[in-house]
Design an enzyme around this catalytic site. Structure first.
Site, short mmCIF file in Angstrom:
data_model
loop_
_atom_site.label_atom_id
_atom_site.label_comp_id
_atom_site.label_asym_id
_atom_site.label_seq_id
_atom_site.Cartn_x
_atom_site.Cartn_y
_atom_site.Cartn_z
N CYS A 54 26.92 42.83 33.11
CA CYS A 54 26.66 43.94 34.05
C CYS A 54 25.49 44.75 33.52
CB CYS A 54 27.91 44.80 34.19
SG CYS A 54 27.68 46.27 35.21
N CYS A 101 23.45 47.63 41.49
CA CYS A 101 23.83 46.50 40.64
C CYS A 101 22.63 46.14 39.78
CB CYS A 101 24.28 45.32 41.49
SG CYS A 101 24.63 43.82 40.53
#
Length: 257
Positions: free
Chosen positions: A74, A196
């Site tokens: 991530c 994101c």
């Protein structure tokens, strides 16, 4: 048992971060993780991150999606945990830490966290989009109706196509108007997130790979704010990739488990 947590956000992508250098947190308790991430009855977040000690690096990052399952890299979470490590006094303004996809360098410059991402060596054109892995698998599709697009519905449809269904994929919808703008449907969260990091990196590289954008330093607008991606291309490999943007502590709290 009472556990202290730190709530962070990086351009609206939010995380529960725990200093777990004593290895107290049960990583197999998927129900607890998903309950903590639940926005109505829990703390609420896109994911949960543990900071643990590592023998060869400054620390290790262990990341879980809001469904409670450990997941791939991530980018925004990586930037947030670097800020967290600085608060804990583990690092100065530069670090190298371990994540699920390998070692990452990072540096703190003024109010921004700059995170070096893995090299991208394989890019595929699938249908009318681009598939690549930037630490997490991403599908990037150019659209002209980004603001009105039902990202949750269309992202779910593309994420569950037969070609992606086994491993899952994150889906990025991109509009190239006055500025490059992206909205992302994230697997594991199973809805649209405000930002994101690996998706922004995938978007920048996909736009360069398809010759839509010529620059190797690209600013991209997400729902939660601006991020920048810098890279070098050598033959067919994208390398020296840096994701840069803000990462902010929201609050500190405790929960019982």
């Amino acid at each position: 048992m009472t556990i202290e947590f730190y709530k962070y956000q990086g351009t609206g992508n939010d995380f529960i971060i725990i200093d777990d250098r004593k290895n107290i947190f049960n990583t197999n308790d998927n129900d607890l993780i998903s309950a903590l991430c639940e926005r109505r009855f829990g703390i609420g977040s896109d994911g949960l991150i543990l900071l643990r000690e590592h023998d060869n690096f400054d620390f290790e990052m262990i990341y879980f999606n809001s469904d409670g399952l450990q997941s791939s890299m991530c980018g925004n979470g990586g930037r947030c945990i670097v800020s967290f490590a600085k608060i804990l006094g583990i690092i100065g303004n530069e670090t190298t830490f371990m994540a699920i996809d390998g070692a990452h360098k990072a540096k703190i410059v003024d109010d921004d966290i700059c995170l070096k991402m893995k090299d991208v060596k394989k890019i595929e054109i699938i249908g009318n989009g681009v598939f690549l892995d930037t630490g997490s698998p991403h599908y990037v599709k150019l659209v002209d109706n980004l603001k009105s697009l039902n990202v949750k519905q269309e992202g779910y449809r593309l994420r569950n196509q037969d070609i992606f269904k086994k491993e899952g994929v994150n889906v990025n919808f991109v509009m190239n108007a006055d500025e490059l703008e992206v909205r992302t449907y994230e697997r594991g969260v199973e809805t649209e997130t405000f930002s994101c990091g690996t998706g922004v990196v995938a978007t920048a590289i996909a736009m360069h790979y398809t010759n839509i954008i010529k620059d190797d330093s690209i600013y991209i607008k997400t729902r939660g704010g601006m991020l920048s991606v810098d890279f070098e291309k050598f033959n067919d490999c994208y390398q020296n990739i840096w994701l840069t943007g803000s990462a902010n502590l929201v609050y500190v709290g405790e929960f019982e488990c």
